[in-house]
Scaffold this active site. Structure first.
Site, PDB file in Angstrom:
ATOM      1  N   HIS A  54       0.853  -1.190   0.000  1.00 19.94           N
ATOM      2  CA  HIS A  54       0.000   0.000   0.000  1.00 19.94           C
ATOM      3  C   HIS A  54       0.886   1.237   0.000  1.00 19.94           C
ATOM      4  O   HIS A  54       2.062   1.181   0.398  1.00 19.94           O
ATOM      5  CB  HIS A  54      -0.898   0.008   1.231  1.00 19.94           C
ATOM      6  N   GLU A  56       1.123   3.878   1.865  1.00 15.30           N
ATOM      7  CA  GLU A  56       1.731   4.263   3.137  1.00 15.30           C
ATOM      8  C   GLU A  56       2.903   3.346   3.489  1.00 15.30           C
ATOM      9  O   GLU A  56       3.938   3.821   3.973  1.00 15.30           O
ATOM     10  CB  GLU A  56       0.687   4.208   4.265  1.00 15.30           C
ATOM     11  N   CYS A  84      -5.929   2.201   5.726  1.00 14.77           N
ATOM     12  CA  CYS A  84      -6.583   0.944   6.084  1.00 14.77           C
ATOM     13  C   CYS A  84      -6.013   0.468   7.421  1.00 14.77           C
ATOM     14  O   CYS A  84      -5.039   1.026   7.924  1.00 14.77           O
ATOM     15  CB  CYS A  84      -6.333  -0.100   4.991  1.00 14.77           C
ATOM     16  N   CYS A  87      -2.162  -0.292   7.273  1.00 15.83           N
ATOM     17  CA  CYS A  87      -1.328   0.905   7.177  1.00 15.83           C
ATOM     18  C   CYS A  87      -1.366   1.716   8.466  1.00 15.83           C
ATOM     19  O   CYS A  87      -0.341   2.250   8.891  1.00 15.83           O
ATOM     20  CB  CYS A  87      -1.770   1.752   5.983  1.00 15.83           C
TER      21      CYS A  87
END
Length: 157
Positions: A54, A56, A84, A87
């Site tokens: 992801h 991040e 999410c 993250c």
């Protein structure tokens, strides 16, 4: 305030570029320390076949690599969308002190990036979750923690 807008604009630009280049999901993030970007990333899940890639996480990995430390105390992260659960956990583990985000998790859900089932699962007792979770060999594993506690060369985190 202006600097924050510049950093958020960079995160959003990373997200849009990722969509336009078909490199992954519509997410971007930058990690900032003392007014300078030290890590940036866009979602690379489909490009790398890595469900943990992801934006991040990618940005945090770049920042820790650049600084040569796993501790990002004193840093901020700017994300094009509310992180999410994975993250958000990584942001806490990295000890990032401040999170700025643009779109919400509800906005993401409308684009078929819905994490609500994960939040619902976390709230359930382990034996009621969809993920079957069985404990085994606890005594053996606890010995590893005992070895860690005795290790004089450990690097706490």
């Amino acid at each position: 305030m202006e600097d924050r807008k510049v950093f958020m604009k960079e995160a959003i630009t990373l997200a849009l570029s990722n969509v336009e280049n078909s490199h992954g999901g519509p997410f971007g993030a930058v990690v900032v320390k003392e007014g300078k970007v030290i890590g940036s990333g866009a979602n690379q899940v489909t490009a790398s076949n890595d469900p943990t890639a992801h934006a991040e996480i990618v940005a945090i990995r770049e920042a820790t690599s650049k600084l040569g430390t796993f501790d990002l105390t004193g840093c901020e992260i700017y994300a094009s969308c509310e992180p999410c659960p994975m993250c958000l956990g990584a942001i806490y583990w990295a000890k990032i002190g401040k999170l700025y985000y643009a779109a919400t998790k509800d906005d993401a859900a409308k684009a078929d990036f819905d994490d609500s089932h994960i939040y619902q699962e976390f709230a359930l007792p382990k034996n009621e979750r969809a993920l079957v979770s069985l404990q085994m060999m606890r005594d053996d594993a606890v010995k590893v923690f005992e070895a860690w506690n005795k290790n004089e060369n450990k690097v706490p985190y």
